[in-house]
Design a protein around this motif. Structure first.
Motif, PDB file in Angstrom:
ATOM      1  N   THR A 106      41.090  45.441  39.482  1.00 22.42           N
ATOM      2  CA  THR A 106      40.089  45.761  40.493  1.00 22.42           C
ATOM      3  C   THR A 106      40.104  47.262  40.726  1.00 22.42           C
ATOM      4  O   THR A 106      41.132  47.933  40.542  1.00 22.42           O
ATOM      5  CB  THR A 106      40.355  45.035  41.826  1.00 22.42           C
ATOM      6  OG1 THR A 106      41.576  45.535  42.402  1.00 22.42           O
ATOM      7  CG2 THR A 106      40.466  43.533  41.628  1.00 22.42           C
ATOM      8  N   GLU A 159      35.927  43.807  41.103  1.00 27.79           N
ATOM      9  CA  GLU A 159      36.602  43.246  39.948  1.00 27.79           C
ATOM     10  C   GLU A 159      35.947  43.693  38.645  1.00 27.79           C
ATOM     11  O   GLU A 159      34.912  44.347  38.641  1.00 27.79           O
ATOM     12  CB  GLU A 159      36.620  41.725  40.072  1.00 27.79           C
ATOM     13  CG  GLU A 159      37.476  41.266  41.243  1.00 27.79           C
ATOM     14  CD  GLU A 159      37.229  39.814  41.600  1.00 27.79           C
ATOM     15  OE1 GLU A 159      38.179  39.027  41.519  1.00 27.79           O
ATOM     16  OE2 GLU A 159      36.101  39.469  41.962  1.00 27.79           O
ATOM     17  N   GLY A 190      39.656  38.635  46.256  1.00 33.00           N
ATOM     18  CA  GLY A 190      39.062  38.540  44.935  1.00 33.00           C
ATOM     19  C   GLY A 190      38.348  37.224  44.730  1.00 33.00           C
ATOM     20  O   GLY A 190      38.224  36.396  45.626  1.00 33.00           O
ATOM     21  N   ASN A 212      42.472  35.866  41.972  1.00 35.61           N
ATOM     22  CA  ASN A 212      42.860  37.260  42.106  1.00 35.61           C
ATOM     23  C   ASN A 212      42.865  37.686  43.568  1.00 35.61           C
ATOM     24  O   ASN A 212      42.231  37.078  44.413  1.00 35.61           O
ATOM     25  CB  ASN A 212      41.900  38.159  41.322  1.00 35.61           C
ATOM     26  CG  ASN A 212      41.841  37.796  39.856  1.00 35.61           C
ATOM     27  OD1 ASN A 212      40.822  37.371  39.361  1.00 35.61           O
ATOM     28  ND2 ASN A 212      42.960  37.950  39.162  1.00 35.61           N
ATOM     29  N   ILE A 228      42.917  41.363  46.259  1.00 36.69           N
ATOM     30  CA  ILE A 228      42.526  42.764  46.322  1.00 36.69           C
ATOM     31  C   ILE A 228      43.334  43.464  47.410  1.00 36.69           C
ATOM     32  O   ILE A 228      43.279  43.057  48.573  1.00 36.69           O
ATOM     33  CB  ILE A 228      41.020  42.911  46.601  1.00 36.69           C
ATOM     34  CG1 ILE A 228      40.214  42.382  45.412  1.00 36.69           C
ATOM     35  CG2 ILE A 228      40.654  44.362  46.884  1.00 36.69           C
ATOM     36  CD1 ILE A 228      38.725  42.385  45.617  1.00 36.69           C
TER      37      ILE A 228
END
Length: 857
Positions: free
Chosen positions: A101, A106, A710, A714, A716
């Motif tokens: 990211t 992303e 994310g 994922n 962030i």
């Protein structure tokens, strides 16, 4: 809030990719950020490389020697982890499965380029770094431009641009042989050679490599090859031709399902109450004919994506130049997973007491099914979802210098893409076959032909489809036409450089469903055909910026831009259907940034402030759903109407008090939030609607004010920092150490956690600190062009246990959710660092290592 002060800048000790301080392997001198060999690349080809104290963007640059010395057996994006606002992880931990990211965006919204050629998937924008592992061997310069970037192409680099510049054919004569070893049987060998330029202008370069082994995670074996060939011809000073062919065919077993924290602890072989970070729930064991238990992966990936490019640079005269690139990329491969049910259960209903699949039970259940008489989908198999494509393009850029101060460039970027998407049988798990009824053109048929994912495809022209009778689940093609034009006007003198850019593009999407009969009526009463016809979408962007050099030490810059970005193909035809999205609209991105730079013989520093607003975003997010029968179902959610606001500040610096010692540092702080609510619809992996929040598969997502996490599994971070040092106590010996901090790390959004107005926002994961160290030593021979280099790296030196990514946002229960204080205290004891243990996460790797030996000649 005072984010960083002068004392931090001067004591910073980390690997900062904001400056280029490593020379080529064959040189001893250290180069500054104003490296001349970088600037010489600026006007070559169609690449848009930022110049220090001239191009008004936030930029970080890495040279090949740094990649070779420090990457080791890490994921390719991880070399950028000490760059401000960049967060790269190994995600599930399979080879090449890492994610990245930038400024909270992303990879699908980061423009990834090779020699100026865009490589993001044309249907969904994704970038699978497992297809590009060979770049670590052939990249001569890696430049990251955060934010709008300097690329003139009609690409929506919302988060930024990553440009890999590969070695050219006309490098000086020489070669290198390398051997690398590491944890979990990692072994890599490579050979490269450059002929140098002959008197009549010919040159060539070749590289071949192989790596294999496993990663830190259970049952993640892999095998990967890479090849690179470049042929150059410079018949005179006016013309230069470069032909390049490269690919990295590979297969690797994966962990794509993020286990719960409680399962990491439950299935720890030591049973000591700590998480077993290597745990992988995506594989199991079966008993073979010799009576031995054999591991079998349910999730795996295999792919080969050869890329061929022909670059022609034509110096028309002293003021004009035309650069053209013709390219082709034919990708072949896919990924595996389970399909069907047997005994009323999906594969997640067959876990053994160690959290792995009991394939013996699956095989026995499958063998008891008369597949010809049973209903469709009544056996449980491993399918392979094929995602192949043919991609052709031309990129041309005409540059003209009007006078000493003014110049302009115009060009075109045109592409054609055809993608093939279907499923085949990869393993029958003991069944006699799999009955499928998805193809309306064929009566329910039993398929028993098996395709082995470990048989790598080396042919870039063949193997694009199989017979329809062997395809199951779905079979659709995506056709994309892309036409664009761009232009730039630039002014430059010793103090001031400014530019304005604009581009327009038309994307035409067509979806072709091979399982559909023309004229069929859906359950919603809509008539669909095999081909949708092309849907044309117009987009544009405009941006500008200026840099002013106050004096030889100080400079300031600013840039601003607006994008009208066409949505990806799965937003045009949502739910994997032949029906056009009735609410289709372009995404709107507005971004602004200001920056300051300081340069001196000992201290280099940069400060950037930015704000980006992204409206009308559409997102498809892979998920795992908890079903009412206690099983877990893999699927996805389609979310539309998203607005995000990202703002932040970045600081990076390098300080070199002595020739043998360099300190570096980085700090970034962000505030990324959703603005307003959105709506989402949910489906399983086979595109069937599933209801997870009530009687409908559509729900409102209450995201207003929620911190941005994310997609998929994922996360962030909204705060990162790093400190480190490089020491060269004697000639040819280099030792480095880095510390990296990640904070304000938010788990990804999931439909189930944000479906009520009382949702508590994205889950904040624990902060963590990591330390890496490394050493390299060069042994010179009598021939100055021949030398050995030996090196070693240790990552996560102190074996820190940390969560790198989160897939869910289940907040810890409050006391009023319990009937008694005793129940509440018992629940509190189950929390992991304050986090509910039902959250699905990926733990980062523990201590890993790599070592390498190379010989240059």
């Amino acid at each position: 809030m005072k984010l960083i002060n002068k004392s931090i800048l001067t004591v910073a000790i980390t690997l900062s990719t904001a400056s280029v301080y490593y020379a080529q392997e064959t040189q001893d001198t250290v180069k500054s950020t104003r490296s001349k060999d970088i600037e010489e690349v600026i006007l070559q080809g169609v690449t848009d490389i930022a110049k220090d104290r001239k191009t008004p963007v936030a930029v970080s640059t890495i040279k090949a020697a740094q990649i070779i010395e420090r990457l080791g057996n890490q994921e390719l994006p991880e070399i950028l982890n000490t760059t401000p606002s960049v967060y790269a992880t190994k995600s599930g931990g399979g080879f090449g499965d890492g994610g990245i990211t930038m400024r909270g965006f992303e990879s699908r919204n980061i423009a990834v380029m090779v020699n100026g050629m865009p490589v993001n998937d044309m249907e969904g924008g994704t970038v699978y770094f497992s297809n590009w592992t060979g770049l670590s061997d052939v990249t001569s310069t890696l430049q990251v431009q955060r934010g709008l970037g300097s690329s003139k192409l009609a690409i929506a680099s919302v988060g930024g641009t990553i440009n890999f510049l590969t070695r050219s054919a006309d490098m000086k004569r020489g070669g290198v042989v390398r051997l690398g070893v590491g944890n979990d049987d990692y072994l890599k060998t490579s050979f490269a050679y450059n002929t140098g330029k002959s008197p009549d202008g010919w040159s060539s370069s070749i590289l071949m490599s192989r790596q294999a082994g496993g990663t830190y995670i259970e049952n993640t074996d892999y095998e990967s090859y890479a090849y690179y060939f470049a042929l150059g011809w410079e018949p005179n000073k006016k013309h230069n031709f470069q032909f390049t062919l490269t690919s990295a065919p590979q297969w690797h077993d994966q962990r794509t399902y993020a286990p719960t924290i409680s399962n990491y602890i439950k299935y720890n072989p030591d049973q000591d109450g700590t998480p077993y970070r290597q745990y992988n729930s995506d594989y199991g064991y079966y008993t073979n004919a010799e009576g031995r238990k054999v591991a079998l992966a349910n999730r795996s990936n295999y792919y080969a994506k050869p890329v061929m490019m022909l670059n022609w640079d034509w110096n028309m005269n002293e003021k004009s130049k035309l650069s053209t690139v013709l390219y082709m990329s034919n990708g072949r491969g896919g990924g595996t997973g389970d399909l069907g049910r047997v005994g009323g259960k999906s594969l997640t209903g067959y876990y053994d007491n160690m959290g792995h699949f009991d394939y013996d039970a699956v095989f026995a259940a499958n063998q008891a099914v008369d597949v010809n008489a049973a209903a469709a989908g009544s056996t449980l198999i491993r399918r392979a979802s094929i995602n192949s494509h043919n991609w052709y393009g031309i990129l041309a850029n005409f540059q003209h210098k009007i006078n000493d101060n003014w110049s302009f460039s115009v060009g075109t970027d045109d592409r054609y893409y055809y993608g093939y998407h279907y499923q085949v049988v990869s393993d029958l798990y003991g069944a006699a076959g799999y009955k499928d009824n998805k193809n309306l053109n064929i009566a329910p048929n039993v398929v028993n032909k098996v395709f082995d994912y470990k048989q790598l495809s080396w042919n870039p022209f063949g193997g694009k489809t199989t017979d329809l009778s062997n395809q199951i689940g779905y079979s659709n093609d995506g056709e994309v036409l892309w036409y664009s034009g761009f232009g730039q006007l630039e002014y430059s003198n010793e103090k001031l450089s400014a530019f304005v850019q604009g581009s327009i593009s038309n994307q035409a999407y067509q979806r072709i469903d091979n399982f559909v009969i023309d004229g069929v009526t859906t359950q919603q009463g809509q008539v669909v055909n095999r081909k949708t016809g092309f849907k044309n979408l117009f987009g544009y962007n405009v941006k500008g910026g200026a840099n002013y050099n106050v004096d030889e030490h100080n400079n300031v810059f600013a840039n601003i831009g607006y994008y009208s970005k066409q949505p990806f193909m799965n937003a045009v035809y949502p739910s994997n259907q032949q029906v056009l999205n009735p609410t289709l609209t372009n995404e709107k991105i507005f971004s602004a940034e200001i920056g300051y730079g300081f340069r001196s013989s000992k201290l280099n520093a940069n400060v950037n402030l930015y704000r980006t607003e992204w409206k009308d975003r559409w997102l498809r997010r892979s998920m795992q759903f908890d079903m009412s029968d206690g099983t877990v179902l893999n699927g996805y959610a389609e979310i539309n109407g998203i607005t995000q606001v990202h703002m932040g500040v970045e600081v990076d610096a390098t300080y070199k008090p002595f020739q043998f010692l360099e300190f570096q540092g980085m700090f970034s702080w962000g505030d990324y939030k959703y603005k307003g609510n959105a709506s989402g619809t949910t489906f399983d992996d086979n595109n069937n609607p599933i209801n997870v929040t009530g009687d409908s598969n559509t729900t409102t997502l209450y995201l207003d004010g929620v911190k941005v996490g994310g997609s998929s599994s994922n996360s962030i971070p909204q705060m990162t920092a790093s400190l480190g040092a490089t020491v060269k106590p004697v000639k040819d010996l280099s030792i480095y150490g880095t510390w990296r901090y990640v904070g304000k790390l938010y788990s990804s959004i999931d439909v189930q956690s944000f479906s009520t107005p009382t949702s508590r926002g994205a889950l904040q994961l624990p902060d963590f600190n990591l330390f890496d160290i490394g050493i390299s030593y060069k042994i010179r021979l009598n021939n100055t062009s021949q030398f050995f280099t030996i090196g070693a790296n240790v990552y996560n030196l102190f074996n820190t246990t940390y969560i790198s990514d989160g897939a869910t946002s289940v907040h810890a229960k409050t006391q009023d959710a319990f009937n008694s204080q005793q129940e509440y205290e018992a629940y509190q004891a189950t929390l992991y660092k304050g986090i509910d243990p039902s959250n699905r996460v990926y733990f980062g790797f523990g201590t890993t290592w790599s070592a390498n030996l190379s010989f240059n000649f």
